[in-house]
Design a protein around this motif. Structure first.
Motif, PDB file in Angstrom:
ATOM      1  N   VAL A  46       0.845  -1.205  -0.005  1.00  0.00           N
ATOM      2  CA  VAL A  46      -0.031  -0.018  -0.117  1.00  0.00           C
ATOM      3  C   VAL A  46       0.953   1.311  -0.047  1.00  0.00           C
ATOM      4  N   ILE A  47       0.725   2.089  -0.967  1.00  0.00           N
ATOM      5  CA  ILE A  47       1.508   3.292  -1.151  1.00  0.00           C
ATOM      6  C   ILE A  47       0.831   4.566  -0.622  1.00  0.00           C
ATOM      7  N   ASN A  48      -0.237   4.661  -0.149  1.00  0.00           N
ATOM      8  CA  ASN A  48      -0.955   6.042   0.660  1.00  0.00           C
ATOM      9  C   ASN A  48      -1.464   5.800   1.628  1.00  0.00           C
ATOM     10  N   HIS A  49      -0.938   4.889   2.676  1.00  0.00           N
ATOM     11  CA  HIS A  49      -1.604   4.829   3.838  1.00  0.00           C
ATOM     12  C   HIS A  49      -0.446   5.007   4.901  1.00  0.00           C
ATOM     13  N   SER A  75       1.985   2.130   5.862  1.00  0.00           N
ATOM     14  CA  SER A  75       1.625   0.511   6.139  1.00  0.00           C
ATOM     15  C   SER A  75       1.257  -0.298   4.936  1.00  0.00           C
ATOM     16  N   GLY A  76       2.318  -1.122   4.559  1.00  0.00           N
ATOM     17  CA  GLY A  76       2.342  -1.595   3.412  1.00  0.00           C
ATOM     18  C   GLY A  76       1.169  -2.748   3.286  1.00  0.00           C
ATOM     19  N   GLY A  77       0.733  -3.116   4.415  1.00  0.00           N
ATOM     20  CA  GLY A  77      -0.471  -4.227   4.327  1.00  0.00           C
ATOM     21  C   GLY A  77      -0.223  -4.718   5.824  1.00  0.00           C
ATOM     22  N   ARG A  83       8.022  -5.952   9.416  1.00  0.00           N
ATOM     23  CA  ARG A  83       9.071  -6.130   8.217  1.00  0.00           C
ATOM     24  C   ARG A  83       8.940  -4.932   7.345  1.00  0.00           C
ATOM     25  N   GLY A  84      10.213  -4.508   7.152  1.00  0.00           N
ATOM     26  CA  GLY A  84      10.354  -3.267   6.264  1.00  0.00           C
ATOM     27  C   GLY A  84      10.765  -3.774   4.861  1.00  0.00           C
ATOM     28  N   PHE A  85      10.139  -2.802   3.966  1.00  0.00           N
ATOM     29  CA  PHE A  85      10.399  -2.801   2.446  1.00  0.00           C
ATOM     30  C   PHE A  85      10.680  -1.498   1.780  1.00  0.00           C
ATOM     31  N   VAL A  86      11.673  -1.307   0.875  1.00  0.00           N
ATOM     32  CA  VAL A  86      11.875   0.017   0.651  1.00  0.00           C
ATOM     33  C   VAL A  86      11.840  -0.135  -1.082  1.00  0.00           C
ATOM     34  N   LEU A  87      10.709   0.396  -1.874  1.00  0.00           N
ATOM     35  CA  LEU A  87      10.856   0.583  -3.200  1.00  0.00           C
ATOM     36  C   LEU A  87      11.694   1.740  -3.622  1.00  0.00           C
ATOM     37  N   HIS A  88      12.235   1.613  -4.851  1.00  0.00           N
ATOM     38  CA  HIS A  88      13.456   2.574  -5.175  1.00  0.00           C
ATOM     39  C   HIS A  88      13.470   2.233  -6.675  1.00  0.00           C
ATOM     40  N   VAL A 127       9.271   3.813   1.798  1.00  0.00           N
ATOM     41  CA  VAL A 127       9.481   2.873   2.922  1.00  0.00           C
ATOM     42  C   VAL A 127       8.084   2.602   3.427  1.00  0.00           C
ATOM     43  N   ALA A 128       7.906   1.151   3.558  1.00  0.00           N
ATOM     44  CA  ALA A 128       6.790   0.569   3.968  1.00  0.00           C
ATOM     45  C   ALA A 128       6.922  -0.445   5.067  1.00  0.00           C
ATOM     46  N   LEU A 129       6.320  -0.608   5.934  1.00  0.00           N
ATOM     47  CA  LEU A 129       6.163  -1.776   6.981  1.00  0.00           C
ATOM     48  C   LEU A 129       4.999  -2.613   6.788  1.00  0.00           C
TER      49      LEU A 129
END
Length: 188
Positions: A46-49, A75-77, A83-88, A127-129
């Motif tokens: 999720v890229i907008n929460h 909040s990626g979901g 767990r962390g995620f980085v889109l780039h 960055v999303a968790l």
């Protein structure tokens, strides 16, 4: 007799946009960037929460530089929220990086956060968790029930559009005006 699996439309590098008919309140108004999709399941962020924590706080908790960074963490979901995620965009080599497309990478290792904290990370990133995940056939069933709208992703929306404008921007990619969507089905 063996039954062959039908190939699903591959939604990697697509946006899933929550329709007004989506019942799950965790995804109300969500735009999900799809990172993986196969017959076995799917994974997206999720890229907008945004969460009630900024990137500087996360970096401080990890004893990294960059505590002054007042950038949103999303909040990626609901799956593995620790767990962390980085889109780039493509660029420097980070550990534990998966190629989503030639232009978008997904990194899950600490080294990218260290680089961001020192000002040596990618210029653009999200960055999303946690993540949004679907088992075999689950996403296809949700698509069949009109829970999600889909369209090819756009890196401008992903990296350059303010988070609170991403839902409308993704709908605009599909030619949909948010003001024309109804949250209930009615009769004229």
């Amino acid at each position: 007799m063996t039954v062959s699996k039908h190939s699903v439309q591959n939604l990697v590098h697509h946006f899933l946009v929550a329709s007004p008919y989506l019942a799950d309140p965790r995804f109300r108004g969500a735009v999900i960037y799809m990172c993986e999709h196969s017959d076995d399941g799917a994974l997206g962020l999720v890229i907008n929460h945004p969460l009630d924590i900024h990137l500087g706080e996360v970096l401080e908790q990890l004893d990294l530089h960059g505590g002054e960074l007042d950038l949103p963490v999303f909040s990626g979901g609901p799956v593995q929220p620790e767990r962390g995620f980085v889109l780039h965009p493509a660029g420097s080599g980070w550990l534990n990086t998966t190629k989503v497309t030639d232009d978008v990478l997904l990194t899950t290792s600490r080294d990218i956060l260290e680089g961001i904290g020192r000002g040596e990370g990618p210029e653009q990133f999200l960055v999303a968790l946690g993540y949004s995940g679907w088992g075999e056939g689950q996403l296809e069933a949700e698509l069949g029930s009109n829970a999600w709208l889909t369209c090819p992703a756009n890196t401008d929306i992903l990296f350059r559009t303010p988070w609170n404008e991403r839902y409308q921007a993704a709908l605009a990619l599909m030619g949909i005006d948010l003001n024309q969507l109804s949250e209930s089905v009615g009769h004229a």
